[in-house]
Scaffold this active site. Structure first.
Site, PDB file in Angstrom:
ATOM      1  N   ARG A 104       0.864  -1.180   0.000  1.00  0.00           N
ATOM      2  CA  ARG A 104       0.000   0.000   0.000  1.00  0.00           C
ATOM      3  C   ARG A 104       0.900   1.229   0.000  1.00  0.00           C
ATOM      4  NH1 ARG A 104      -3.522  -2.637  -1.448  1.00  0.00           N
ATOM      5  NH2 ARG A 104      -5.564  -3.067  -0.560  1.00  0.00           N
ATOM      6  N   HIS A 149      -1.679  -0.153  -9.857  1.00  0.00           N
ATOM      7  CA  HIS A 149      -2.303  -1.043  -8.869  1.00  0.00           C
ATOM      8  C   HIS A 149      -2.896  -2.256  -9.578  1.00  0.00           C
ATOM      9  CE1 HIS A 149      -3.954  -1.131  -4.548  1.00  0.00           C
ATOM     10  NE2 HIS A 149      -3.871  -2.350  -5.040  1.00  0.00           N
ATOM     11  N   GLU A 161      -3.403   7.249  -3.362  1.00  0.00           N
ATOM     12  CA  GLU A 161      -4.514   6.493  -3.943  1.00  0.00           C
ATOM     13  C   GLU A 161      -5.740   6.539  -3.052  1.00  0.00           C
ATOM     14  OE1 GLU A 161      -3.812   2.512  -6.204  1.00  0.00           O
ATOM     15  OE2 GLU A 161      -2.230   2.767  -4.753  1.00  0.00           O
TER      16      GLU A 161
HETATM   17  P1  NAD Z   1      -0.894 -11.209   5.047  1.00  0.00           P
HETATM   18  O1  NAD Z   1      -1.808 -10.725   6.095  1.00  0.00           O
HETATM   19  O2  NAD Z   1      -0.923 -12.647   4.658  1.00  0.00           O
HETATM   20  O3  NAD Z   1       0.628 -10.857   5.446  1.00  0.00           O
HETATM   21  C1  NAD Z   1       1.006  -9.660   6.032  1.00  0.00           C
HETATM   22  C2  NAD Z   1       2.257  -9.900   6.853  1.00  0.00           C
HETATM   23  O4  NAD Z   1       2.678  -8.651   7.398  1.00  0.00           O
HETATM   24  C3  NAD Z   1       2.026 -10.844   8.033  1.00  0.00           C
HETATM   25  O5  NAD Z   1       3.000 -11.851   8.058  1.00  0.00           O
HETATM   26  C4  NAD Z   1       2.130  -9.928   9.257  1.00  0.00           C
HETATM   27  O6  NAD Z   1       2.650 -10.575  10.405  1.00  0.00           O
HETATM   28  C5  NAD Z   1       3.061  -8.850   8.750  1.00  0.00           C
HETATM   29  N1  NAD Z   1       2.926  -7.618   9.519  1.00  0.00           N
HETATM   30  C6  NAD Z   1       1.788  -7.011   9.940  1.00  0.00           C
HETATM   31  N2  NAD Z   1       2.083  -5.889  10.631  1.00  0.00           N
HETATM   32  C7  NAD Z   1       3.431  -5.783  10.646  1.00  0.00           C
HETATM   33  C8  NAD Z   1       4.328  -4.857  11.202  1.00  0.00           C
HETATM   34  N3  NAD Z   1       3.895  -3.806  11.901  1.00  0.00           N
HETATM   35  N4  NAD Z   1       5.641  -5.061  11.033  1.00  0.00           N
HETATM   36  C9  NAD Z   1       6.104  -6.140  10.340  1.00  0.00           C
HETATM   37  N5  NAD Z   1       5.287  -7.052   9.791  1.00  0.00           N
HETATM   38  C10 NAD Z   1       3.970  -6.888   9.935  1.00  0.00           C
HETATM   39  O7  NAD Z   1      -1.169 -10.284   3.781  1.00  0.00           O
HETATM   40  P2  NAD Z   1      -0.825 -10.602   2.265  1.00  0.00           P
HETATM   41  O8  NAD Z   1      -1.929 -11.375   1.649  1.00  0.00           O
HETATM   42  O9  NAD Z   1       0.553 -11.125   2.182  1.00  0.00           O
HETATM   43  O10 NAD Z   1      -0.907  -9.134   1.650  1.00  0.00           O
HETATM   44  C11 NAD Z   1      -0.033  -8.092   2.082  1.00  0.00           C
HETATM   45  C12 NAD Z   1      -0.552  -6.762   1.583  1.00  0.00           C
HETATM   46  O11 NAD Z   1      -0.425  -6.679   0.163  1.00  0.00           O
HETATM   47  C13 NAD Z   1      -2.067  -6.557   1.790  1.00  0.00           C
HETATM   48  O12 NAD Z   1      -2.342  -6.114   3.098  1.00  0.00           O
HETATM   49  C14 NAD Z   1      -2.416  -5.523   0.752  1.00  0.00           C
HETATM   50  O13 NAD Z   1      -2.268  -4.231   1.300  1.00  0.00           O
HETATM   51  C15 NAD Z   1      -1.379  -5.746  -0.336  1.00  0.00           C
HETATM   52  N6  NAD Z   1      -1.958  -6.264  -1.577  1.00  0.00           N
HETATM   53  C16 NAD Z   1      -1.711  -5.574  -2.724  1.00  0.00           C
HETATM   54  C17 NAD Z   1      -2.220  -6.046  -3.924  1.00  0.00           C
HETATM   55  C18 NAD Z   1      -1.961  -5.319  -5.218  1.00  0.00           C
HETATM   56  O14 NAD Z   1      -2.654  -5.577  -6.198  1.00  0.00           O
HETATM   57  N7  NAD Z   1      -0.989  -4.429  -5.261  1.00  0.00           N
HETATM   58  C19 NAD Z   1      -3.005  -7.224  -3.944  1.00  0.00           C
HETATM   59  C20 NAD Z   1      -3.227  -7.901  -2.748  1.00  0.00           C
HETATM   60  C21 NAD Z   1      -2.685  -7.412  -1.564  1.00  0.00           C
END
Ligand code: NAD
Length: 334
Positions: free
Chosen positions: A233, A301, A262
């Site tokens: 994000r 995105h 965004e």
């Molecule tokens: P997820 O929840 O499986 O993984 C997130 C990870 O971040 C977890 O392991 C968590 O422990 C860690 N985390 C949370 N807070 C933290 C912190 N303060 N410090 C360090 N680590 C921390 O999520 P995901 O499915 O892997 O997706 C990650 C992100 O990708 C989503 O939240 C979304 O914002 C983004 N995303 C973007 C797109 C795109 O099209 N660009 C698509 C899907 C997801």
């Protein structure tokens, strides 16, 4: 009597896919969201499949006395009044994941675009110029990738990085030592990751704790000449600090699928909906200060947007419905 199921917010190709893959039920399709104007049309229905623009309130539920299942074609479910559903014994299901490999693959598409100077190379040959001057790239093998957030997407990035024979460092608040051992990576704190990585890639959700996780104080720690990839994000990175780091050569390049300004995006699939204010999104990207920089590449995105990822949303929704009908519920939201 066949169970009656209504689908909302679907495109034509999605409707055709559902028809072909969900038999022995009575189906009805709506292009729009479920709302107080069209709810009368599905008065006696047993199940609904919706997206985030369908607000499932008490008033809507009052008009659906036979409803037993709501399956949302999204990961988030805060558009559904879960308390009311619970009182009425309505099961709520979601799509917990659908795009971890998809976003991880896009991450590597961005990394390779930078490491092999793909954009400059293609622009040059399109002009009929086949010279190599200035097009020398670098190998990924042996380089260190720093993965910030190793959840569903970050894990897949780690698997791909292993395939490239990269060294892997991970920063995450939750540690999975078994996975770390299996892939062969080390957990480190964020500052160490920034200091040691040649490529830094962000995969944390945007939360108060992760807002400006990369900021003016710690961006200085980044190994000189590293590259930053953000498909998470925009708000995870302080844009002002990023611009300074690019100008000072701390970062040699950046690749971004997300920008700080965004619209607040809850679900990526929202971006494909007619209801999403795309005009504003387009303006944000078009006018963005980073777009003019030669060492920055931006995608709109689009990391989630593969045919297979969108099909997985439908497949999971079909599985949720079939599971419910066979009394073997899956993906139930608690
Ligand atoms: P997820 O929840 O499986 O993984 C997130 C990870 O971040 C977890 O392991 C968590 O422990 C860690 N985390 C949370 N807070 C933290 C912190 N303060 N410090 C360090 N680590 C921390 O999520 P995901 O499915 O892997 O997706 C990650 C992100 O990708 C989503 O939240 C979304 O914002 C983004 N995303 C973007 C797109 C795109 O099209 N660009 C698509 C899907 C997801």
């Amino acid at each position: 009597m066949k169970p009656k199921i209504a689908f909302f917010e679907l495109e034509k190709w999605e409707e055709d896919y559902i028809k072909a893959n969900l038999k022995n039920v009575q189906l009805k399709f709506f292009k729009n969201d479920l709302n107080e104007r069209n709810v009368k049309k599905i008065k006696n229905f047993d199940a609904i499949a919706i997206f985030i623009y369908s607000q499932i309130t008490k008033r809507i539920l009052d008009q659906l006395p036979n409803l037993k299942l709501i399956t949302t074609m999204s990961t988030g479910y805060d558009h559904i009044d879960l308390e009311e559903c619970k009182k009425r014994g309505i099961t709520v299901c979601n799509v917990p994941t659908y795009g971890e490999n998809t976003v991880a693959e896009h991450t590597f598409a961005l990394i390779l675009t930078l490491s092999r100077k793909i954009i400059e190379s293609v622009n040059r040959t399109r002009r009929g110029d086949f010279s190599l001057k200035g097009l020398r790239g670098f190998d990924l093998k042996g380089k260190t990738i720093g993965i910030v957030g190793c959840g569903n997407i970050g894990r897949h990035v780690a698997r791909i990085a292993k395939g490239f024979k990269m060294k892997i460092l991970v920063y995450d608040v939750c540690k999975d030592m078994k996975f770390a051992k299996q892939i062969g990576f080390k957990y480190v704190d964020l500052n160490i990751l920034l200091k040691k990585s040649d490529i830094i890639t962000l995969h944390v959700p945007l939360l108060p704790a992760t807002k400006h996780m990369i900021n003016k104080d710690n961006i200085k720690l980044i190994k000189k000449g590293a590259i930053l990839i953000n498909t998470a994000r925009g708000g995870v990175v302080d844009t002002t600090a990023l611009i300074k780091a690019l100008d000072k050569g701390i970062l040699s390049a950046a690749a971004l699928d997300v920008l700080e300004e965004e619209e607040l995006i809850k679900e990526e699939k929202q971006l494909l909906s007619k209801k999403f204010p795309m005009e504003r999104q387009r303006k944000v990207i078009e006018e963005h200060i980073l777009i003019a920089k030669d060492n920055v590449i931006i995608t709109p995105h689009n990391a989630f947007n593969s045919k297979e990822a969108l099909l997985r949303i439908l497949d999971t929704t079909i599985a949720n419905i079939k599971g419910f009908l066979k009394n073997r519920k899956v993906n139930v939201v608690k």
